[in-house]
Motif scaffolding. Structure first.
Motif, short mmCIF file in Angstrom:
data_model
loop_
_atom_site.label_atom_id
_atom_site.label_comp_id
_atom_site.label_asym_id
_atom_site.label_seq_id
_atom_site.Cartn_x
_atom_site.Cartn_y
_atom_site.Cartn_z
N THR A 1 53.11 32.49 172.11
CA THR A 1 53.08 31.08 171.73
C THR A 1 53.19 30.94 170.23
OG1 THR A 1 51.77 30.53 173.67
CG2 THR A 1 51.69 28.97 171.85
N ARG A 2 54.00 30.01 169.79
CA ARG A 2 54.21 29.79 168.36
C ARG A 2 54.46 28.31 168.09
NH1 ARG A 2 59.55 29.55 166.03
NH2 ARG A 2 58.65 30.67 164.29
N THR B 1 59.95 37.16 169.01
CA THR B 1 59.34 35.85 168.78
C THR B 1 58.54 35.93 167.49
OG1 THR B 1 59.24 35.55 171.15
CG2 THR B 1 57.97 34.02 169.82
N ALA B 2 58.90 35.07 166.54
CA ALA B 2 58.31 35.17 165.21
C ALA B 2 57.06 34.32 165.08
CB ALA B 2 59.33 34.71 164.17
N ASP B 3 56.13 34.79 164.26
CA ASP B 3 54.97 33.99 163.86
C ASP B 3 54.17 33.44 165.02
OD1 ASP B 3 56.10 34.45 161.47
OD2 ASP B 3 56.16 32.37 160.79
N GLN C 1 64.86 35.45 161.14
CA GLN C 1 65.47 36.54 161.89
C GLN C 1 66.99 36.54 161.85
OE1 GLN C 1 61.89 36.37 164.96
NE2 GLN C 1 63.89 36.31 165.94
N PRO D 1 49.59 20.63 170.45
CA PRO D 1 48.37 21.41 170.30
C PRO D 1 47.18 20.65 170.89
CG PRO D 1 49.26 20.74 168.16
CD PRO D 1 50.22 20.29 169.19
N LEU E 1 54.71 20.87 167.36
CA LEU E 1 54.49 21.25 168.75
C LEU E 1 54.34 22.76 168.85
CD1 LEU E 1 57.27 19.15 170.53
CD2 LEU E 1 54.81 18.74 170.63
N LEU E 2 53.80 23.21 169.98
CA LEU E 2 53.73 24.64 170.24
C LEU E 2 54.69 24.96 171.39
CD1 LEU E 2 49.85 24.99 170.20
CD2 LEU E 2 51.43 25.79 168.45
N CYS E 3 55.21 26.19 171.41
CA CYS E 3 56.00 26.57 172.56
C CYS E 3 55.67 28.00 172.97
CB CYS E 3 57.51 26.42 172.30
SG CYS E 3 58.13 27.48 171.03
N THR E 4 55.82 28.26 174.25
CA THR E 4 55.55 29.60 174.76
C THR E 4 56.86 30.26 175.14
OG1 THR E 4 53.43 28.85 175.56
CG2 THR E 4 54.24 30.92 176.46
N ILE E 5 57.08 31.44 174.59
CA ILE E 5 58.38 32.12 174.71
C ILE E 5 58.21 33.45 175.43
CG2 ILE E 5 60.24 33.18 173.36
CD1 ILE E 5 59.87 31.00 171.29
N TYR E 6 59.16 33.74 176.31
CA TYR E 6 59.16 35.00 177.05
C TYR E 6 60.43 35.78 176.74
CZ TYR E 6 55.43 33.27 180.12
OH TYR E 6 54.25 32.80 180.61
N THR E 7 60.33 37.10 176.83
CA THR E 7 61.51 37.95 176.84
C THR E 7 61.51 38.63 178.20
OG1 THR E 7 61.43 38.30 174.46
CG2 THR E 7 62.65 39.92 175.73
N VAL F 1 63.31 33.23 176.26
CA VAL F 1 63.34 32.05 177.10
C VAL F 1 62.14 31.18 176.71
CG1 VAL F 1 63.08 31.23 179.46
CG2 VAL F 1 64.32 33.36 179.01
N VAL F 2 62.41 29.93 176.38
CA VAL F 2 61.30 29.02 176.08
C VAL F 2 60.83 28.44 177.40
CG1 VAL F 2 60.57 26.94 174.88
CG2 VAL F 2 62.24 28.47 173.82
N LYS G 1 57.77 26.74 177.83
CA LYS G 1 56.86 25.60 177.79
C LYS G 1 56.80 25.08 176.36
CE LYS G 1 52.30 26.25 178.26
NZ LYS G 1 51.04 26.74 178.77
N VAL G 2 56.86 23.77 176.20
CA VAL G 2 56.66 23.15 174.90
C VAL G 2 55.52 22.15 175.05
CG1 VAL G 2 57.68 21.75 173.07
CG2 VAL G 2 59.10 23.39 174.29
N PHE G 3 54.54 22.23 174.19
CA PHE G 3 53.37 21.35 174.36
C PHE G 3 52.73 21.00 173.03
CE2 PHE G 3 50.18 24.77 173.87
CZ PHE G 3 50.99 25.88 174.06
N PRO H 1 68.04 36.56 174.74
CA PRO H 1 67.02 37.28 175.51
C PRO H 1 65.70 36.52 175.62
CG PRO H 1 67.39 38.34 173.38
CD PRO H 1 68.44 37.28 173.53
#
Ligand code: FAD
Ligand code: AMP
Lengths: 368, 283
Positions: free
Chosen positions: A164-165, A147-149, B131, B238, A172-178, B231-232, B234-236, B229
């Protein structure tokens, strides 16, 4: 030793977005930070990452390690000492002549080998020209998520890295998981995370790692390194005081008012993106999501509306002062102090007032 | 020389609006453009072709309407355009994107000849990850030169290239072998307008359009959401700061306003006065 993925990508079904970490990844533990060294100097982003990594390691109850790559020598030990002072529990010293200067081939090989040998759970790198170049190669070789930046890193209830990026151009912001691959990789831009305190004399363990590298097999050669002239280099990201201007200044001549104030304050100057596009400032002075992130003690923004892409680059400032003719400008939603007035009129007066206030004469008064 | 340029069609995100109620992106009616960073790479590719002869192929992965961007690239001067489009690609993260593009590049090599250089943009303005380029390079085992400010020398016969690569504190002059993958720095060249004959050609040109299967992708689990690999979750939007700015009173004369501002500043941030005195003295 291999620089191939630890296990072939088994491609589990991921649409469910549930965490089902495959057995062979369960042994992956600890948080790592790549220490970025260019010409003997550690990039400050590495310390910022150690600060962020320390928090992640503490919430996971694991150790924080520094991954240090370079040519054998005193610099490596010094770097390890610095990493300990900024919070690392241990340092992997990856020493090889081929690693003297950054090149993608040997660095990505060495880093991949180190990961496969010592199996970190989380790997953080600076979102710099080095970190981004390296992270993309390593993540692809390991077939893991990157996840960049990121602007925020946290550990969630089940121990996963929540990165979160900004997304969609920063709106918008989004939270990313691996969830199901390791390590969980992330890059963070300089100055996004606060600088942690330096604890002199804090100690840690050193683990040496000999990478399998051979100069004869590396096709990219460095012919020359030309350091930036100091005068050409802006220290914007790390400045304590920054004065900046936006389109509200209306002309290149008026932008000089920003520079004048900056010079009286001993500050760096910068601007919003449209000024780069107009050619009023060079791109290394752009502040914001696609420019520099700053964390000064004082940020003065003149004639800047405060678009989200600008906001994300300055939010870490201790005190934001906004000068704008429009009382509804979004910048007043995140500035600490605002004044609804014509910046072109105020700036010269402000420069003069600061000059008087901060002159040696008044300094004597302050001291007395 | 055969030079390949990966371009992406992106929303002109300056104009993206967020639905204030649902907090989702309103994509309808948002104009699309070629990712601006890709244009510097396209220009550099065209310059190399003009100098050494050969062909420039542009490649994009996206929905059918991404062919608009390919046509624009043809109008700027590219010789051939390939669109990789398939619903299996939906939801790809950078790893899955680089997989799909790599497969397409392999197919392009088989069909039109292997590229000597693959260009990608430095980064996109929507994904903004930088990337995908390194991902393609790794998968194709190409030498990787990112953040290139200048191509100093290229020798297609000796299969050598010398570039200036930007690093944090300076510029590295690097020499490497072809084939390689390059990403150009913004502003490293001036993107041409495209000639009238190219515009005419572009309007009529056939765009090579491949599905996943056409591109020889057998393993769909490496594509789209399945092959990603990350997974997003949550999008919100600020979160706003809890309080608005403290407003300094204005005045008829600027000098009074300046005084008001400085007084407020030092009242609210007492430590700043000493800090500023110190920094100012340093100059
Ligand atoms: C993908 C993407 C990335 C971006 N990245 C960045 C980035 O990194 N950094 C960045 O800054 N922008 C970025 N932008 C652009 C951003 O969205 C805004 O367009 C930009 O920040 C606006 O610049 P501005 O505030 O100078 O101009 P404007 O929005 O035009 O604002 C000018 C302001 O000046 C005020 N004004 C007018 N006259 C005066 C006066 N005499 N005195 C005082 N105030 C006056 C006006 O009220 C107005 O608020 C990005 C956009 C996109 C799409
Ligand atoms: N869907 C795509 N199709 C073609 N090229 C792409 C695509 N996505 C990314 N790229 C290329 O990879 C570069 C970096 O993208 P990113 O990693 O998203 O910042 C872009 O500038 C493009 O050249």
């Amino acid at each position: 030793m291999s620089d191939k993925p630890a296990a072939p990508a088994s491609a589990p079904s991921r649409a469910s977005m549930k965490k089902e970490l495959p057995e062979h990844f369960r042994g992956y533990k600890h948080v790592w930070v790549l220490i970025e060294i260019e010409r003997g100097t550690i990039h400050p982003v590495s310390f910022e990452l150690l600060g962020a990594g320390r928090k992640l390691a503490d919430s996971l109850g694991v150790e924080l390690a520094a991954a240090i790559l370079g040519a054998p020598g005193e610099t490596m030990r010094e770097a390890a000492k610095e990493a300990f002072a900024y919070g690392a529990d241990l340092a992997y010293l990856v020493e090889d002549e081929t690693l003297a200067d950054y090149r993608n081939e040997p660095y990505s090989k060495a880093m991949t080998q180190l990961v496969n040998a010592h199996k970190p759970e989380i790997l953080l790198l600076g979102a710099t020209t080095l970190g981004r170049d390296l992270a993309g190669s390593v993540a692809t070789t390991l077939l893991t998520g990157l996840t960049a930046d990121c602007t925020e890193l946290a550990v969630d209830a089940d121990g996963s890295l929540a990165a979160t990026r900004p997304t969609f151009g920063g709106s918008l912001l989004c939270t990313i998981y691996t969830l199901n691959y390791r390590p969980q990789m992330a890059t963070v831009r300089p100055r996004v995370m606060p600088m942690p305190p330096r604890v002199e004399g804090r100690e840690g363990r050193i683990i040496s790692f000999k990478p399998d590298l051979d100069e004869d097999q590396i096709l990219t050669k460095i012919l020359k390194y030309v350091p930036d002239r100091d005068s050409a280099k802006s220290n914007l990201a790390y400045a304590d005081v920054v004065v900046s201007g936006g389109l509200g200044l209306q002309s290149l001549e008026n932008f000089q008012l920003v520079r004048n104030l900056a010079s009286v304050l001993g500050a760096e100057f910068g601007g919003s993106r449209p000024l780069v596009q107009k050619g009023w400032i060079t791109s290394d002075r752009q502040i914001g999501q696609t420019g520099k992130t700053i964390r000064p003690k004082l940020y003065i923004a003149a004639g800047i509306s405060g678009a989200i892409q600008h906001r994300v680059g300055v939010e870490g400032a201790d005190c934001i002062v906004a000068i704008n003719t429009d009382k509804d400008a979004p910048i007043f939603d995140f500035a600490h102090i605002g004044i609804v007035t014509d910046a072109i009129r105020l700036l010269p007066a402000l420069t003069e007032a600061f000059r008087k206030r901060l002159s040696p004469h008044s300094r004597d008064r302050l001291a007395g | 020389m055969h030079i390949l340029v990966c371009i992406k069609q992106v929303p002109d995100s300056a104009q993206i609006r967020i639905n204030p109620v649902t907090q989702t992106i309103m994509r309808q009616g948002v104009p699309t453009i070629i990712n601006p960073y890709d244009l510097f790479s396209l220009e550099e590719a065209l310059r190399l072709r003009d100098q050494f002869g050969g062909e420039v192929t542009v490649l994009t992965m996206g929905p059918p309407m991404a062919s608009d961007s390919l046509r624009k690239a043809l109008a700027i001067g590219a010789d051939r355009a390939v669109l990789l489009t398939d619903r299996f690609f939906a939801g790809s993260d950078t790893l899955a994107t680089s997989f799909a593009l790599t497969q397409a590049i392999v197919k392009i090599s088989e069909t039109f000849g292997a590229p000597d250089i693959v260009f990608t943009g430095k980064q996109t303005i929507d994904g903004d990850t930088a990337q995908v380029g390194p991902g393609i390079a790794k998968r194709l085992d190409l030498l990787q030169l990112t953040y290139v400010a200048k191509i100093v020398e290229c020798d297609p016969d000796k299969r050598e290239i010398i570039v200036e690569r930007r690093s944090e504190g300076g510029v590295h002059v690097l020499k490497t072998k072809l084939p390689c993958l390059i990403t150009m720095l913004e502003g490293s060249n001036e993107v041409r307008r495209g000639a009238m004959k190219d515009a005419l050609r572009a309007a009529r040109a056939e765009i090579v359009t491949w599905s996943a299967k056409d591109a020889g992708i057998a393993d769909m689990t490496k594509c789209g959401l399945k092959g990603s690999p990350t997974v997003v979750k949550k999008v919100f939007a600020p979160p706003p700061r809890s309080e608005r700015a403290f407003f300094v009173p204005t005045a008829d004369v600027a000098s009074q306003e300046a005084e008001n501002l400085i007084t407020t500043l030092f009242e609210r941030q007492p430590a700043l006065e000493q800090d500023l005195t110190t920094t100012a003295a340093g100059f």
